[in-house]
Design a protein around this motif. Structure first.
Motif, PDB file in Angstrom:
ATOM      1  N   VAL A  56       0.840  -1.204   0.000  1.00 46.70           N
ATOM      2  CA  VAL A  56       0.000   0.000   0.000  1.00 46.70           C
ATOM      3  C   VAL A  56       0.871   1.248   0.000  1.00 46.70           C
ATOM      4  CG1 VAL A  56      -1.758   1.295   1.266  1.00 46.70           C
ATOM      5  CG2 VAL A  56      -1.894  -1.201   1.157  1.00 46.70           C
ATOM      6  N   ALA A  57       1.939   1.244   0.797  1.00 41.08           N
ATOM      7  CA  ALA A  57       2.849   2.397   0.831  1.00 41.08           C
ATOM      8  C   ALA A  57       3.454   2.654  -0.548  1.00 41.08           C
ATOM      9  CB  ALA A  57       3.948   2.162   1.863  1.00 41.08           C
ATOM     10  N   ALA A  58       3.795   1.575  -1.275  1.00 42.60           N
ATOM     11  CA  ALA A  58       4.347   1.725  -2.621  1.00 42.60           C
ATOM     12  C   ALA A  58       3.305   2.298  -3.577  1.00 42.60           C
ATOM     13  CB  ALA A  58       4.842   0.377  -3.130  1.00 42.60           C
ATOM     14  N   ALA A  59       2.062   1.844  -3.441  1.00 46.15           N
ATOM     15  CA  ALA A  59       0.987   2.363  -4.295  1.00 46.15           C
ATOM     16  C   ALA A  59       0.762   3.852  -4.029  1.00 46.15           C
ATOM     17  CB  ALA A  59      -0.298   1.572  -4.054  1.00 46.15           C
ATOM     18  N   ILE A  60       0.829   4.237  -2.765  1.00 47.23           N
ATOM     19  CA  ILE A  60       0.648   5.647  -2.407  1.00 47.23           C
ATOM     20  C   ILE A  60       1.743   6.499  -3.053  1.00 47.23           C
ATOM     21  CG2 ILE A  60       0.783   7.294  -0.490  1.00 47.23           C
ATOM     22  CD1 ILE A  60      -0.636   5.160   1.234  1.00 47.23           C
ATOM     23  N   MET A  61       2.978   6.029  -3.011  1.00 48.10           N
ATOM     24  CA  MET A  61       4.075   6.775  -3.634  1.00 48.10           C
ATOM     25  C   MET A  61       3.837   6.941  -5.131  1.00 48.10           C
ATOM     26  SD  MET A  61       6.431   7.784  -1.483  1.00 48.10           S
ATOM     27  CE  MET A  61       7.973   7.925  -2.398  1.00 48.10           C
ATOM     28  N   ASP A  62       3.373   5.898  -5.782  1.00 50.21           N
ATOM     29  CA  ASP A  62       3.104   5.985  -7.227  1.00 50.21           C
ATOM     30  C   ASP A  62       2.002   7.003  -7.519  1.00 50.21           C
ATOM     31  OD1 ASP A  62       5.043   4.179  -7.958  1.00 50.21           O
ATOM     32  OD2 ASP A  62       3.686   2.465  -8.128  1.00 50.21           O
ATOM     33  N   ILE A  63       0.954   6.981  -6.711  1.00 46.66           N
ATOM     34  CA  ILE A  63      -0.162   7.910  -6.923  1.00 46.66           C
ATOM     35  C   ILE A  63       0.312   9.351  -6.737  1.00 46.66           C
ATOM     36  CG2 ILE A  63      -2.370   8.713  -5.999  1.00 46.66           C
ATOM     37  CD1 ILE A  63      -2.968   5.749  -5.310  1.00 46.66           C
ATOM     38  N   LEU A  64       1.017   9.602  -5.649  1.00 42.77           N
ATOM     39  CA  LEU A  64       1.492  10.956  -5.380  1.00 42.77           C
ATOM     40  C   LEU A  64       2.405  11.463  -6.491  1.00 42.77           C
ATOM     41  CD1 LEU A  64       2.345  10.667  -1.566  1.00 42.77           C
ATOM     42  CD2 LEU A  64       0.366  11.805  -2.582  1.00 42.77           C
ATOM     43  N   ALA A  65       3.337  10.614  -6.910  1.00 43.24           N
ATOM     44  CA  ALA A  65       4.304  11.028  -7.926  1.00 43.24           C
ATOM     45  C   ALA A  65       3.636  11.267  -9.272  1.00 43.24           C
ATOM     46  CB  ALA A  65       5.401   9.972  -8.051  1.00 43.24           C
ATOM     47  N   ALA A  66       2.782  10.335  -9.670  1.00 46.71           N
ATOM     48  CA  ALA A  66       2.146  10.449 -10.985  1.00 46.71           C
ATOM     49  C   ALA A  66       1.170  11.618 -11.035  1.00 46.71           C
ATOM     50  CB  ALA A  66       1.429   9.141 -11.327  1.00 46.71           C
ATOM     51  N   ALA A  67       0.394  11.812  -9.964  1.00 49.80           N
ATOM     52  CA  ALA A  67      -0.566  12.920  -9.940  1.00 49.80           C
ATOM     53  C   ALA A  67       0.148  14.261 -10.030  1.00 49.80           C
ATOM     54  CB  ALA A  67      -1.421  12.848  -8.671  1.00 49.80           C
ATOM     55  N   ALA A  68       1.250  14.400  -9.306  1.00 51.96           N
ATOM     56  CA  ALA A  68       2.005  15.655  -9.349  1.00 51.96           C
ATOM     57  C   ALA A  68       2.620  15.886 -10.719  1.00 51.96           C
ATOM     58  CB  ALA A  68       3.092  15.639  -8.276  1.00 51.96           C
ATOM     59  N   GLN A  69       3.124  14.809 -11.318  1.00 53.08           N
ATOM     60  CA  GLN A  69       3.761  14.962 -12.628  1.00 53.08           C
ATOM     61  C   GLN A  69       2.739  15.293 -13.709  1.00 53.08           C
ATOM     62  OE1 GLN A  69       6.873  12.135 -13.221  1.00 53.08           O
ATOM     63  NE2 GLN A  69       6.904  12.376 -15.444  1.00 53.08           N
ATOM     64  N   ILE A  70       1.549  14.717 -13.613  1.00 45.72           N
ATOM     65  CA  ILE A  70       0.479  15.082 -14.544  1.00 45.72           C
ATOM     66  C   ILE A  70       0.135  16.556 -14.388  1.00 45.72           C
ATOM     67  CG2 ILE A  70      -2.006  14.849 -14.945  1.00 45.72           C
ATOM     68  CD1 ILE A  70      -1.716  11.870 -14.686  1.00 45.72           C
ATOM     69  N   SER A  71       0.023  17.008 -13.141  1.00 43.92           N
ATOM     70  CA  SER A  71      -0.380  18.395 -12.886  1.00 43.92           C
ATOM     71  C   SER A  71       0.580  19.386 -13.507  1.00 43.92           C
ATOM     72  CB  SER A  71      -0.476  18.638 -11.370  1.00 43.92           C
ATOM     73  OG  SER A  71      -1.471  17.829 -10.792  1.00 43.92           O
ATOM     74  N   VAL A  72       1.887  19.186 -13.306  1.00 43.66           N
ATOM     75  CA  VAL A  72       2.844  20.150 -13.838  1.00 43.66           C
ATOM     76  C   VAL A  72       3.016  19.991 -15.338  1.00 43.66           C
ATOM     77  CG1 VAL A  72       4.081  20.371 -11.666  1.00 43.66           C
ATOM     78  CG2 VAL A  72       4.825  18.651 -13.311  1.00 43.66           C
TER      79      VAL A  72
END
Length: 476
Positions: A56-72
């Motif tokens: 779950v911790a790994a999934a959270i890291m992926d979500i945070l990273a991908a969402a931020a990268q999409i935003s910028v």
């Protein structure tokens, strides 16, 4: 180029979708719902512990990273730059909310929601300005505006709850507000006040390049290093606040993380653990509560050691009464007086000092070490940002994971906390916000230990905390 960018967005979206699926499966498996953002944080909720499971911790890291990268990626870069340039307002407003006890005022309201005028009246401040502050925070998901100018706590804001009765907070002095608390709110206020002040002098310190002068010195008008400055009688309140703030670095995470690394249970009864520069000894106290047969020695500067004595007699008086904890005034830039230590513990110490000073600390410990003494360093390890290989992979536990492409190798802003702290404690070995320290990569730590006469033999990367644990033995 256009199709490449669309493809990147799709890859990032797929990463989020896959990670969300993993989280949903984990919560469904355990019969839980993901804790709602709209409700206060409950650390006792068993659903919260699922976030710390490795998958779950790994999934959270992926979500945070991908969402931020999409935003910028999709946003107008000028808008991103403007918002980033104004981000200091969030820190400033966060300090206001904590110092005015907004979380506790809302918590004790009959409906657990309060109009900004009611909050402002209890806090004795202007309601219009406070309303703007809370709207900005709510826009960043800190607090929840349930109706115009009516605010409730949510999962994020509630972590600032000091856990004390509102009447006690409103009638006590500023210096007493954190007494008896976990220290997490003290840590947040220290970051948004003292560190914030130092940060405003960052450019001045870099451009002047005065030897030994760092942003802290310019902000507070002193030539003393931070920790010696705090020992001055007139700075007693700041020293106590800092001690509670350091305690809050444990409270803000998972205390169990101390035990997801070095095996403290492997030490025999009476083993001597020296908490070097231990502040009030909150880390070694947590360890001793789990393993009460360990003999702890808390070392720090004189005034801080006295505060440690009070802290232990409040939180673990049995250990003190049994003579299983000692308090020793000691400057770790002088010879280490303990010659029979089983463990030298350095928690969040090395990053406060530039290489030459850190090596000096480590050499004093090496000179006092027995062949069987082990050094346990708890600190942040800066992940590699620009590549997918690193040296010293042969040390057990040292292997660094890298994010899948097209994410940045270090998961981007999902791991930004360590880089933010790198600015707090050091830009390089000369200039820094506090006292000339620096966050280090694993290779940096290995070189540091080598020069001081220690050999790194094990690494425990934290999966429940940003702090890793490095274990070293004396070089022969």
């Amino acid at each position: 180029m256009h199709s490449l960018q669309v493809s990147t967005l799709r890859l990032l979206a797929d990463i989020i979708s896959t990670a969300v699926g993993k989280m949903e499966a984990a919560y469904e498996r355990d019969g839980h719902l993901l804790p709602s953002l709209d409700t206060p944080f409950d650390p006792a909720d068993s659903a919260e512990s699922l976030r710390r499971e490795p998958d779950v911790a790994a999934a959270i890291m992926d979500i945070l990273a991908a969402a931020a990268q999409i935003s910028v990626t999709v946003r107008d870069p000028s808008r991103t730059m403007v918002q980033t340039a104004l981000a200091f307002n969030i820190s400033s407003c966060l300090r206001v909310a904590s110092e005015l006890n907004v979380v506790e005022i809302i918590r004790d309201a009959p409906s657990q929601a309060s109009h900004v005028k009611e909050i402002a009246a209890l806090a004795s401040v202007d309601s219009n300005l406070l309303g703007e502050i809370l709207k900005l925070l709510a826009t960043h998901h800190i607090f929840r505006e349930v109706s115009p100018n009516v605010f409730a706590n949510n999962r994020i804001s509630s972590v600032l709850d000091k856990g004390k009765a509102l009447i006690d907070l409103l009638t006590s002095s500023r210096d007493e507000r954190f007494t008896g608390t976990s220290g997490f709110a003290a840590w947040v206020e220290y970051m948004t006040n003292d560190i914030f002040r130092s940060a405003t002098c960052l450019m001045d310190a870099i451009s002047t390049l005065q030897d030994g002068i760092v942003p802290f010195n310019l902000a507070f008008g002193t030539t003393e290093p931070l920790y010696y400055w705090m020992e001055l009688p007139e700075n007693a309140a700041t020293r106590e606040h800092f001690g509670l703030a350091m305690q809050g670095t444990v409270a803000g995470g998972d205390p169990e993380s101390l035990f997801h690394g070095f095996d403290w249970g492997s030490l025999g009864p009476g083993s001597i653990v020296v908490d070097v520069g231990g502040g009030n000894g909150h880390s070694s106290l947590t360890i001793a509560q789990r393993y009460p047969e360990l003999h702890v020695m808390v070392q720090d500067l004189a005034h801080t050691v006295e505060e440690a004595r009070k802290y232990w007699h409040t939180h673990f008086v049995d250990h003190a009464n049994r003579g299983m904890v000692e308090f020793q005034a000691h400057d770790f830039f002088t010879l280490q007086p303990v010659k029979n230590a089983d463990i030298f513990l350095l928690r969040i110490i090395a990053h406060n000092w530039p290489d030459l000073r850190a090596i000096e600390i480590l050499k004093h410990l090496r000179s006092a070490a027995l062949p069987t003494t082990r050094l346990v360093i708890m600190d942040e390890i800066v992940p590699i940002a620009g590549g997918r290989t690193f040296e010293n992979a042969d040390i057990p536990g040292s292997a660094q994971l890298f994010a899948q492409e097209p994410l940045l190798p270090n998961w981007g802003t999902a791991s930004a906390e360590v880089y933010l702290f790198d600015i707090v404690v050091g830009i390089d070995t000369i200039e820094c916000i506090l006292c000339g320290g620096v966050e280090r990569t694993l290779d940096d730590f290995k070189e540091l230990l080598d020069q001081a006469g220690w050999e790194m033999v094990r690494v425990h990367h934290g999966d429940r905390t940003r702090y890793s644990q490095l274990v070293a033995v004396p070089k022969v």
